[in-house]
Design an enzyme around this catalytic site. Structure first.
Site, mmCIF file in Angstrom:
data_model
loop_
_atom_site.group_PDB
_atom_site.id
_atom_site.type_symbol
_atom_site.label_atom_id
_atom_site.label_comp_id
_atom_site.label_asym_id
_atom_site.label_seq_id
_atom_site.Cartn_x
_atom_site.Cartn_y
_atom_site.Cartn_z
ATOM 1 N N ASN A 260 0.828 -1.375 -0.022
ATOM 2 C CA ASN A 260 0.059 -0.063 0.009
ATOM 3 C C ASN A 260 0.830 1.288 -0.058
ATOM 4 O OD1 ASN A 260 -3.095 -0.344 0.156
ATOM 5 N ND2 ASN A 260 -2.237 -2.065 1.398
ATOM 6 N N LYS B 221 1.057 -2.093 15.385
ATOM 7 C CA LYS B 221 0.865 -1.688 16.936
ATOM 8 C C LYS B 221 -0.252 -0.869 16.822
ATOM 9 C CE LYS B 221 4.509 -4.088 17.755
ATOM 10 N NZ LYS B 221 4.532 -5.558 18.095
ATOM 11 N N LEU B 222 -0.859 -0.743 18.095
ATOM 12 C CA LEU B 222 -1.777 0.288 18.480
ATOM 13 C C LEU B 222 -1.152 1.779 18.597
ATOM 14 C CD1 LEU B 222 -4.611 0.523 19.587
ATOM 15 C CD2 LEU B 222 -3.775 0.663 21.817
ATOM 16 N N HIS C 246 -7.846 -1.234 6.350
ATOM 17 C CA HIS C 246 -8.365 -2.662 7.165
ATOM 18 C C HIS C 246 -8.802 -3.565 6.130
ATOM 19 C CE1 HIS C 246 -9.203 -5.444 10.393
ATOM 20 N NE2 HIS C 246 -10.335 -5.691 9.623
ATOM 21 N N ASP D 259 -9.634 -0.072 15.130
ATOM 22 C CA ASP D 259 -10.635 -0.306 14.159
ATOM 23 C C ASP D 259 -12.013 0.284 14.315
ATOM 24 O OD1 ASP D 259 -9.248 -3.573 13.540
ATOM 25 O OD2 ASP D 259 -8.645 -1.587 12.624
HETATM 26 N N1 LIG Z 1 -5.183 3.638 17.950
HETATM 27 C C1 LIG Z 1 -5.183 2.977 16.813
HETATM 28 N N2 LIG Z 1 -4.053 2.126 16.556
HETATM 29 C C2 LIG Z 1 -3.948 1.375 15.285
HETATM 30 C C3 LIG Z 1 -5.404 1.095 14.641
HETATM 31 C C4 LIG Z 1 -6.452 1.828 14.999
HETATM 32 O O1 LIG Z 1 -7.454 1.606 14.527
HETATM 33 N N3 LIG Z 1 -6.540 2.351 16.152
HETATM 34 N N4 LIG Z 1 -5.138 0.194 13.577
HETATM 35 C C5 LIG Z 1 -4.437 -0.772 13.257
HETATM 36 C C6 LIG Z 1 -4.257 -1.668 12.271
HETATM 37 N N5 LIG Z 1 -5.101 -2.936 12.509
HETATM 38 C C7 LIG Z 1 -6.449 -3.056 11.988
HETATM 39 O O2 LIG Z 1 -6.411 -2.433 10.890
HETATM 40 C C8 LIG Z 1 -4.736 -3.656 13.684
HETATM 41 C C9 LIG Z 1 -3.337 -4.000 13.884
HETATM 42 C C10 LIG Z 1 -2.922 -4.705 14.808
HETATM 43 C C11 LIG Z 1 -3.968 -5.558 15.632
HETATM 44 C C12 LIG Z 1 -3.448 -6.464 16.581
HETATM 45 O O3 LIG Z 1 -4.201 -7.110 16.914
HETATM 46 N N6 LIG Z 1 -2.040 -6.481 16.947
HETATM 47 C C13 LIG Z 1 -1.581 -7.256 18.002
HETATM 48 C C14 LIG Z 1 -0.071 -7.157 17.803
HETATM 49 C C15 LIG Z 1 0.323 -7.833 16.433
HETATM 50 C C16 LIG Z 1 1.899 -7.832 16.315
HETATM 51 O O4 LIG Z 1 2.639 -6.980 17.040
HETATM 52 O O5 LIG Z 1 2.418 -8.457 15.349
HETATM 53 C C17 LIG Z 1 -1.963 -6.983 19.383
HETATM 54 O O6 LIG Z 1 -2.156 -5.602 19.678
HETATM 55 O O7 LIG Z 1 -2.031 -7.809 20.129
HETATM 56 C C18 LIG Z 1 -5.166 -5.189 15.349
HETATM 57 C C19 LIG Z 1 -5.573 -4.401 14.421
HETATM 58 C C20 LIG Z 1 -2.943 0.025 13.772
HETATM 59 N N7 LIG Z 1 -3.025 0.641 14.867
HETATM 60 N N1 LIG Z 2 -5.844 -4.892 10.656
HETATM 61 C C1 LIG Z 2 -4.442 -4.311 9.860
HETATM 62 C C2 LIG Z 2 -4.344 -5.161 8.676
HETATM 63 O O1 LIG Z 2 -4.606 -6.481 8.740
HETATM 64 N N2 LIG Z 2 -3.688 -4.500 7.569
HETATM 65 C C3 LIG Z 2 -3.541 -5.063 6.492
HETATM 66 O O2 LIG Z 2 -2.162 -5.479 6.307
HETATM 67 C C4 LIG Z 2 -1.796 -5.602 4.972
HETATM 68 C C5 LIG Z 2 -0.460 -4.822 4.436
HETATM 69 O O3 LIG Z 2 -0.199 -5.101 3.432
HETATM 70 P P1 LIG Z 2 1.119 -4.288 2.864
HETATM 71 O O4 LIG Z 2 2.315 -4.061 3.762
HETATM 72 O O5 LIG Z 2 1.315 -4.848 1.671
HETATM 73 O O6 LIG Z 2 0.592 -2.819 2.370
HETATM 74 C C6 LIG Z 2 -3.047 -4.823 3.984
HETATM 75 O O7 LIG Z 2 -3.881 -5.818 3.542
HETATM 76 C C7 LIG Z 2 -3.657 -4.086 5.252
HETATM 77 O O8 LIG Z 2 -5.080 -4.039 4.816
#
Ligand SMILES: Nc1nc2c(c(=O)[nH]1)N[C@@H](CN(C=O)c1ccc(C(=O)N[C@@H](CCC(=O)O)C(=O)O)cc1)CN2
Ligand SMILES: NCC(=O)N[C@@H]1O[C@H](COP(=O)([O-])[O-])[C@@H](O)[C@H]1O
Length: 345
Positions: A106, A223-224, A241, A280
């Site tokens: 992306n 990461k959050l 997402h 999300d």
């Molecule tokens: N404050 C926010 N931070 C992030 C968001 C958000 O909406 N608000 N989106 C995420 C991206 N994401 C979904 O789109 C997402 C990424 C990661 C996780 C997750 O469960 N992560 C694990 C750790 C994974 C790892 O370190 O390999 C966890 O927290 O246990 C869920 C959703 C980006 N940040």
């Molecule tokens: N919840 C977060 C999540 O799953 N994000 C997803 O990680 C991939 C990253 O691909 P990229 O590194 O090739 O852009 C993408 O599919 C994006 O939607």
């Protein structure tokens, strides 16, 4: 031994963006990708370093990130003049920070859209949670490669000009490599307890302000984002997402896990939303729908969604850079059509 040889190639030079290597330092690129890393596009490089100050070299390499100059494209200056001519305003091109954890497709599609003048903004900095070089003991490398320590030592010794002191693995990500190859500064965030890598949230905010970043684009960042950063950039952080939120979102839903859960449905598709302090749950800005076919594998579905992600993110970033986001009175963000400014969607 052949299996090991087939999965490791030796590069006797320092690839761009890699720290200078001493004559006895080899860079071994491992093509192996285990299942857990496949969705991150994780590539491993192994570096042999004759010195015991391996971590010192790493820290020096990473300190560069803190001192880097923010990127200001020559093209940006040229486009700035262009915008002044057409719009008559002194509005400068928007500056973007992209956050990645994995392959960065992306990120790449947005950067290519910028180069193709489809997006009137510039990427000032790439942020990733994947550190640069890390040093590991041989047994650790052996377990990562699912080999015995003696196999690792025996194989590498057979290729080396000298004996082994330490073996390092570059646990990076495709997005960071692409950034380095395109002279985009890379910052490691968050700070990693396990090593000296990474900056704190307050340091990151200082860097983003120094770069005059207008928008933060999360693109596979895992990461959050802490509330301090969310509050520092209100209505200015978006995330992509790979499902039609609110379905299959939240903690634990990332990468292929999302598509596996979604495979029980008939439709899926990417969502781009504004980021709040939870995973999300921010306001949805854009979505696209794709079918889930009866004979889809998880990977088939992931690829179909990803193809639409690339298109949707470019469309959204173009709108962000053109100031075409309109917030309805009930708090719903909409996009003003580029072709028909009367139309919101
Ligand atoms: N404050 C926010 N931070 C992030 C968001 C958000 O909406 N608000 N989106 C995420 C991206 N994401 C979904 O789109 C997402 C990424 C990661 C996780 C997750 O469960 N992560 C694990 C750790 C994974 C790892 O370190 O390999 C966890 O927290 O246990 C869920 C959703 C980006 N940040
Ligand atoms: N919840 C977060 C999540 O799953 N994000 C997803 O990680 C991939 C990253 O691909 P990229 O590194 O090739 O852009 C993408 O599919 C994006 O939607």
């Amino acid at each position: 031994m052949e299996a090991l040889a087939s999965s490791i190639r030796i590069i006797l030079s320092s690839p761009p963006g890699f720290m200078e290597s001493s004559p006895k330092c080899l860079v071994l690129r491992s093509a192996s990708r285990d299942a857990s890393s496949s969705c991150l596009g994780l590539k491993q490089r192994q570096t042999l370093k004759k010195t015991s100050s391996f971590n010192g070299v790493l820290q020096k390499a990473d300190r560069k990130n803190l001192g880097f100059e923010c990127r200001c494209d020559a093209s940006e200056t040229e486009n700035y003049v262009e915008m002044k001519k057409t719009s008559g305003s002194s509005a400068r091109r928007k500056r973007l920070a992209v956050f990645v954890s994995g392959g960065g497709s992306n990120f790449r599609s947005i950067h290519e859209a910028i180069k193709g003048k489809l997006v009137h903004g510039d990427i000032s900095v790439l942020v990733t949670d994947k550190p640069g070089l890390q040093s590991f003991h041989v047994p650790t490398v052996a377990s990562m490669m699912k080999k015995s320590s003696s196999e690792i030592v025996e194989y590498i010794s057979s290729q080396l000009l000298g004996e082994i002191i330490a073996v390092g693995i570059k646990v990076g990500c495709g997005g960071a490599e692409y950034a380095r190859d395109n002279q985009i500064p890379v910052v490691v965030y968050p700070h990693l307890k396990s090593s000296s890598d990474g900056v704190s949230t307050s340091d990151l905010i200082a860097i983003l302000r120094k770069c005059e970043v207008d928008f933060i684009l999360l693109a596979g960042f895992l990461k959050l984002i802490p509330v301090e950063l969310v509050r520092e950039y209100p209505k200015s952080i978006v995330n992509i997402h790979p499902s039609l939120l609110p379905a299959f979102g939240g903690k634990g839903f990332y990468g292929l896990k999302v598509h596996k859960a979604n495979s029980t449905c008939r439709y899926s598709g990417p969502t781009i939303h504004f980021v709040d302090e939870n995973y999300d749950t921010g306001r949805t800005l854009a979505q696209r729908v794709v079918p889930v076919l009866a004979d889809d594998s998880v990977e088939d579905l992931a690829a179909r969604v990803l193809e639409q992600e690339h298109k949707l993110y470019v469309e959204v970033v173009s709108a962000l850079c053109d100031d075409r986001i309109v917030w309805r009175e009930d708090g719903v963000p909409l996009i003003r059509s580029k072709e028909n400014p009367e139309k919101l969607y």
